[in-house]
Scaffold this motif. Structure first.
Motif, PDB file in Angstrom:
ATOM      1  N   GLU A   8      -2.972  33.797  57.112  1.00  0.00           N
ATOM      2  CA  GLU A   8      -2.466  35.029  56.518  1.00  0.00           C
ATOM      3  C   GLU A   8      -2.667  34.800  54.959  1.00  0.00           C
ATOM      4  N   SER A  13       2.778  39.032  56.347  1.00  0.00           N
ATOM      5  CA  SER A  13       3.523  39.302  57.381  1.00  0.00           C
ATOM      6  C   SER A  13       5.615  39.925  56.600  1.00  0.00           C
ATOM      7  N   LYS A  17       7.090  42.817  56.614  1.00  0.00           N
ATOM      8  CA  LYS A  17       8.143  43.243  57.626  1.00  0.00           C
ATOM      9  C   LYS A  17       7.605  42.864  58.917  1.00  0.00           C
ATOM     10  N   GLN A  18       6.444  42.410  59.464  1.00  0.00           N
ATOM     11  CA  GLN A  18       6.118  42.533  60.455  1.00  0.00           C
ATOM     12  C   GLN A  18       6.291  41.134  61.067  1.00  0.00           C
ATOM     13  N   PRO A  19       5.473  40.886  62.235  1.00  0.00           N
ATOM     14  CA  PRO A  19       6.068  40.122  62.939  1.00  0.00           C
ATOM     15  C   PRO A  19       4.632  38.823  62.462  1.00  0.00           C
ATOM     16  N   ALA A  20       4.858  37.625  62.166  1.00  0.00           N
ATOM     17  CA  ALA A  20       4.103  36.675  61.353  1.00  0.00           C
ATOM     18  C   ALA A  20       2.805  36.242  62.933  1.00  0.00           C
ATOM     19  N   PRO A  21       1.604  36.137  61.984  1.00  0.00           N
ATOM     20  CA  PRO A  21       0.691  35.473  63.202  1.00  0.00           C
ATOM     21  C   PRO A  21       0.809  34.073  63.381  1.00  0.00           C
TER      22      PRO A  21
END
Length: 469
Positions: A102, A200, A204-208
């Protein structure tokens, strides 16, 4: 300037894409090895630095793992040998970026306007693909996104600008101006505000899913000459070919060099080994000649514009190799211009074991810059900083208040291996007991006269170096 690959006259190159190195004549091998050296030198140099800085955790040059910033609360010294001609007047910070999974977000703090700083983004091709900092984006705080060549997406809210690397691994090189030794705590405060985080985390989102682990081929700057083609094999795995590289990549493949290949120099015949070595030597000589002739000679200082992005190089592999050898990770001319020399004003090789020298800036003719300037001393053979009794590796404009000017307002620097005496020590730039390589740096050079820009053709000219009789 756009040029074709170095050996376009060799029509056999593409026809040999399926041949093995052992099937080629020595002259064919020499020609291809020469081209491979010129094309591959920057890639190999960059790969070696990446390995030493971000992979080899037990090595003396190791900085930090990928996607973490390593701040250096000091300037470089003679003990720093991973990068040739290191800058010693702006403490560095480094972040080697792995952009496969990412993008990364680089955040910078608000920096006082009087302090110059720059974040230079360099990819595995040694292209400067973007800048953050005083000249490029100003000294205000901001968040910037760096993406790899495969990324497809929109610029998220809160991101000021998106920078695209041509390779999945890239380095962000931070330079933060230091005014004097007592100023270091202030530099440390600025460095503490530099931040690198995955997109991410910024959103503040889930990491890939994480990118696959890589077993990097060990490499060092010191080992480049002995292992050049093995290192090139390794480096090419992480440098996706662009359309303008189709021909040169086919040429490399003809001698077994490329992603997924394993070049084994030891298995070649003595004749083939000789041909490879002769090709490398010929390539190196072309690079040296370009460095000497591809620039403007101004009072025996070489001035040119060798660094830039992919469009700037435009498949001129010889210029790219010369840029890397002249000073890996150099800035675009508008960010910093680098006059350099190995000779005095008469064209004689600078040698601290034989002579003392002076550089005199006439009154009102100091280097014209928006930020600051410096003159740095290097060993003429290695291009590394030199050990000296006062731990002074350069003279720069922040040192001017403590330096002595001449009666007419001019400023003389003393270039010699021995201390010139207490009355001149403030103006002394210690030299090696050997040949000398001098680099002048003009950070954020002025664009209106007097100016060094266009590089080598500007109205301001660096003064020649005078041998003391």
């Amino acid at each position: 300037m756009k040029t074709k690959t170095i050996l376009t006259s060799l029509s056999f190159a593409l026809a040999l894409t399926t041949a093995r190195a052992a099937d080629l004549t020595p002259s064919e091998t020499k020609a291809i090895a020469e081209e491979a050296f010129i094309y591959g030198l920057p890639l190999v140099m960059n790969y070696a630095v990446m390995y030493e800085y971000a992979v080899d955790k037990g090595g003396p040059q190791y900085k930090a793992p990928f996607n973490q910033i390593k701040n250096e609360p000091r300037v470089f010294t003679y003990e720093d040998t991973a990068i040739i001609t290191p800058n010693s007047d702006t403490p560095y910070s480094f972040a080697w970026l792995d952009l496969r999974a990412e993008p990364m977000v680089l955040s910078v703090p608000a920096v006082p306007k009087e302090r110059y700083y720059a974040v230079q983004l360099i990819d595995g091709n040694t292209y400067n693909y973007g800048y953050i900092g005083s000249r490029a984006t100003g000294n205000e705080a901001g968040d910037y996104m760096v993406v790899g060549p495969e990324w497809k997406g929109e610029k998220p809210a809160g991101i000021k600008k998106v920078f695209t690397s041509t390779t999945p691994f890239s380095v962000a090189g931070y330079r933060t101006q230091l005014f004097n030794a007592e100023d270091m705590p202030n530099v440390v405060k600025v460095q503490a505000g530099y931040k690198a985080q995955p997109l991410s985390a910024f959103l503040k989102q889930p990491a890939p899913p994480a990118a696959p682990k890589i077993d990097f081929v060990p490499a060092t700057t010191a080992g480049i000459k002995a292992n050049f083609f093995e290192y090139l094999d390794a480096a090419l795995q992480f440098v996706p070919p662009a359309p303008e590289e189709k021909e040169v990549r086919a040429t490399l493949a003809s001698i077994g060099i490329g992603p997924g290949k394993t070049f084994d120099f030891k298995k070649l015949s003595p004749e083939q080994k000789d041909a490879f070595m002769l090709g490398m030597k010929a390539g190196d000589e072309k690079v040296e000649k370009f460095l000497a002739s591809g620039m403007k000679n101004v009072n025996d200082w070489n001035i040119g514009s060798f660094f830039g992005d992919r469009a700037f190089f435009s498949a001129n592999w010889l210029m790219r190799a010369a840029a890397a050898k002249g000073g890996l990770y150099g800035n675009d001319a508008v960010e910093a211009t680098y006059p350099f020399t190995r000779v005095d004003a008469t064209g004689e090789t600078l040698d601290g074991s034989k002579h003392n020298y002076t550089i005199t800036f006439t009154a009102g003719q100091l280097p014209p810059v928006n930020a600051f300037w410096s003159v740095t001393m290097y060993d003429g053979k290695s291009q590394f900083l030199i050990k000296n009794p006062i731990n002074r590796y350069l003279i720069n404009s922040p040192m001017l208040p403590n330096m002595k000017k001449n009666a007419d307002g001019s400023l003389t620097l003393y270039i010699q291996k021995d201390n010139p005496g207490a009355d001149k020590e403030a103006n002394w730039l210690p030299a090696p007991n050997d040949t000398i390589y001098l680099v002048m740096r003009l950070y954020w050079p002025k664009t209106k006269a007097p100016s060094i820009l266009p590089a080598g053709e500007g109205t301001w000219k660096p003064p020649g170096i005078v041998k003391v009789k």
